[in-house]
Design a protein around this motif. Structure first.
Motif, PDB file in Angstrom:
ATOM      1  N   LEU A  15       0.846  -1.197   0.000  1.00  0.00           N
ATOM      2  CA  LEU A  15       0.000   0.000   0.000  1.00  0.00           C
ATOM      3  C   LEU A  15       0.880   1.244   0.000  1.00  0.00           C
ATOM      4  CD1 LEU A  15      -2.710  -0.950   2.632  1.00  0.00           C
ATOM      5  CD2 LEU A  15      -3.103  -0.495   0.228  1.00  0.00           C
ATOM      6  N   PRO A  16       0.502   2.310  -0.739  1.00  0.00           N
ATOM      7  CA  PRO A  16       1.301   3.526  -0.688  1.00  0.00           C
ATOM      8  C   PRO A  16       1.310   4.102   0.714  1.00  0.00           C
ATOM      9  CG  PRO A  16      -0.764   3.898  -1.880  1.00  0.00           C
ATOM     10  CD  PRO A  16      -0.678   2.426  -1.588  1.00  0.00           C
ATOM     11  N   LYS A  17       2.431   4.679   1.101  1.00  0.00           N
ATOM     12  CA  LYS A  17       2.541   5.255   2.452  1.00  0.00           C
ATOM     13  C   LYS A  17       2.090   6.697   2.426  1.00  0.00           C
ATOM     14  CE  LYS A  17       5.704   4.395   5.871  1.00  0.00           C
ATOM     15  NZ  LYS A  17       7.049   4.376   6.411  1.00  0.00           N
ATOM     16  N   PRO A  18       1.231   7.103   3.363  1.00  0.00           N
ATOM     17  CA  PRO A  18       0.831   8.507   3.377  1.00  0.00           C
ATOM     18  C   PRO A  18       1.984   9.426   3.778  1.00  0.00           C
ATOM     19  CG  PRO A  18      -0.143   7.334   5.233  1.00  0.00           C
ATOM     20  CD  PRO A  18       0.580   6.318   4.417  1.00  0.00           C
ATOM     21  N   ALA A  19       1.961  10.627   3.245  1.00  0.00           N
ATOM     22  CA  ALA A  19       2.972  11.635   3.586  1.00  0.00           C
ATOM     23  C   ALA A  19       2.258  12.938   3.929  1.00  0.00           C
ATOM     24  CB  ALA A  19       3.908  11.844   2.391  1.00  0.00           C
ATOM     25  N   LEU A  20       2.968  13.835   4.582  1.00  0.00           N
ATOM     26  CA  LEU A  20       2.404  15.145   4.935  1.00  0.00           C
ATOM     27  C   LEU A  20       3.225  16.242   4.282  1.00  0.00           C
ATOM     28  CD1 LEU A  20       1.786  14.846   8.797  1.00  0.00           C
ATOM     29  CD2 LEU A  20       0.147  14.513   6.950  1.00  0.00           C
ATOM     30  N   ARG A  21       2.544  17.325   3.903  1.00  0.00           N
ATOM     31  CA  ARG A  21       3.247  18.521   3.426  1.00  0.00           C
ATOM     32  C   ARG A  21       2.414  19.743   3.784  1.00  0.00           C
ATOM     33  NH1 ARG A  21       0.432  20.560  -0.678  1.00  0.00           N
ATOM     34  NH2 ARG A  21      -0.466  19.270  -2.328  1.00  0.00           N
ATOM     35  N   ALA A  67      -2.379  15.767   3.782  1.00  0.00           N
ATOM     36  CA  ALA A  67      -1.893  14.381   3.718  1.00  0.00           C
ATOM     37  C   ALA A  67      -2.037  13.899   2.285  1.00  0.00           C
ATOM     38  CB  ALA A  67      -2.721  13.496   4.658  1.00  0.00           C
ATOM     39  N   THR A  68      -1.000  13.222   1.780  1.00  0.00           N
ATOM     40  CA  THR A  68      -1.043  12.727   0.402  1.00  0.00           C
ATOM     41  C   THR A  68      -0.804  11.220   0.374  1.00  0.00           C
ATOM     42  OG1 THR A  68       1.322  13.128   0.084  1.00  0.00           O
ATOM     43  CG2 THR A  68      -0.173  14.909  -0.558  1.00  0.00           C
ATOM     44  N   LEU A  69      -1.356  10.594  -0.661  1.00  0.00           N
ATOM     45  CA  LEU A  69      -1.058   9.190  -0.973  1.00  0.00           C
ATOM     46  C   LEU A  69      -0.576   9.181  -2.413  1.00  0.00           C
ATOM     47  CD1 LEU A  69      -3.982   6.974   0.437  1.00  0.00           C
ATOM     48  CD2 LEU A  69      -1.580   6.876   1.098  1.00  0.00           C
ATOM     49  N   ASP A  70       0.606   8.683  -2.665  1.00  0.00           N
ATOM     50  CA  ASP A  70       1.195   8.740  -4.018  1.00  0.00           C
ATOM     51  C   ASP A  70       1.167  10.162  -4.570  1.00  0.00           C
ATOM     52  OD1 ASP A  70       2.031   6.148  -4.342  1.00  0.00           O
ATOM     53  OD2 ASP A  70       0.192   5.481  -5.324  1.00  0.00           O
ATOM     54  N   SER A  92     -10.894   6.468   4.252  1.00  0.00           N
ATOM     55  CA  SER A  92     -11.143   6.587   5.689  1.00  0.00           C
ATOM     56  C   SER A  92     -10.802   5.257   6.377  1.00  0.00           C
ATOM     57  CB  SER A  92     -12.580   7.034   5.973  1.00  0.00           C
ATOM     58  OG  SER A  92     -13.444   5.972   5.864  1.00  0.00           O
ATOM     59  N   GLY A  93     -10.432   5.359   7.639  1.00  0.00           N
ATOM     60  CA  GLY A  93     -10.072   4.158   8.400  1.00  0.00           C
ATOM     61  C   GLY A  93      -8.674   3.645   8.110  1.00  0.00           C
ATOM     62  N   GLN A  94      -7.864   4.424   7.407  1.00  0.00           N
ATOM     63  CA  GLN A  94      -6.496   3.976   7.082  1.00  0.00           C
ATOM     64  C   GLN A  94      -5.422   4.746   7.846  1.00  0.00           C
ATOM     65  OE1 GLN A  94      -5.726   3.655   2.829  1.00  0.00           O
ATOM     66  NE2 GLN A  94      -7.814   2.995   2.440  1.00  0.00           N
ATOM     67  N   GLY A  95      -5.835   5.487   8.853  1.00  0.00           N
ATOM     68  CA  GLY A  95      -4.844   6.175   9.687  1.00  0.00           C
ATOM     69  C   GLY A  95      -4.435   7.555   9.185  1.00  0.00           C
ATOM     70  N   ILE A  96      -5.157   8.101   8.204  1.00  0.00           N
ATOM     71  CA  ILE A  96      -4.771   9.410   7.669  1.00  0.00           C
ATOM     72  C   ILE A  96      -5.008  10.512   8.720  1.00  0.00           C
ATOM     73  CG2 ILE A  96      -5.171  11.126   5.843  1.00  0.00           C
ATOM     74  CD1 ILE A  96      -3.991   8.545   4.711  1.00  0.00           C
TER      75      ILE A  96
END
Ligand SMILES: CC(C)(COP(=O)(O)OP(=O)(O)OC[C@H]1O[C@@H](n2cnc3c(N)ncnc32)[C@H](O)[C@@H]1OP(=O)(O)O)[C@@H](O)C(=O)NCCC(=O)NCCS
Length: 163
Positions: A5-11, A66-69, A94-98
């Motif tokens: 699964l892609p890892k979420p990132a923050l910016r 929060a971004t995914l890919d 939703s429900g994926q820890g974002i």
């Protein structure tokens, strides 16, 4: 073999994010809050994203995306040192820890700015999420948005305290 699964990132939020963030805001309200708010209340709440003030508020608060890919999937804002003013996650993720990732970061930033506690006016939908993180209810509020009354709950967490 399953795919990773892609890892979420923050910016940080950028002014060019307003349309995508407004779309996340509307989808989250429309699809996630229906058990707690009437359709008229949801529509009034969603319409807040159509106002010029929406982008200005995001820019004047400390807003993280929060971004995914690389694609935005959620956002959250810190007002001043010690108040979470926005938290919305796209229903598709939703429900994926974002939200957890976003609020973990805001709590660290808040503590870094010297706050000893953090508050949020939590929607009835988000109250369980914040309770799980150690926020406790302080008072019930009624706010008017575009002529509709919506209830929320001011919740507070002491930073640095065990959850
Ligand atoms: C509330 C919201 C931000 C949660 O986002 P999310 O990314 O799905 O949350 P997470 O995946 O990080 O959830 C973390 C934990 O909280 C729990 N949780 C999430 N939403 C919850 C809720 N409404 N009630 C109870 N628990 C909840 C999850 O089950 C998860 O628990 P786990 O760690 O045991 O698995 C999202 O549902 C949303 O955008 N809601 C609509 C908009 C809204 O009301 N915003 C708040 C304005 S104050």
């Amino acid at each position: 073999m399953g795919q990773t699964l892609p890892k979420p990132a923050l910016r940080p939020f950028l002014p060019a994010d307003v349309p995508v963030v407004a779309a996340i805001f509307a989808s989250a309200i429309e699809e996630l809050t229906g058990d707690d708010y009437s359709e008229a209340q949801q529509e009034a709440w969603m319409a807040a994203a159509e106002e010029d003030e929406f982008g200005r508020r995001l820019a004047s608060d400390l807003t993280l995306v929060a971004t995914l890919d690389g694609s935005p999937v959620g956002f959250a804002s810190l007002r001043g040192n010690d108040h979470i003013s926005m938290l919305y996650v796209h229903p598709a993720v939703s429900g994926q820890g974002i939200a957890t990732l976003l609020v973990d970061a805001l709590e660290k930033l808040s503590g870094g700015r010297g706050a000893t506690s953090l508050t949020v006016d939590a929607s009835d939908t988000a109250q369980g999420f914040f309770a799980k993180r150690g926020y406790t209810a302080q008072q019930r509020n009624s706010v008017t948005i575009n002529d509709e009354w919506l209830a929320n709950t001011t919740m507070k967490k002491t930073l640095g305290a065990p959850q």
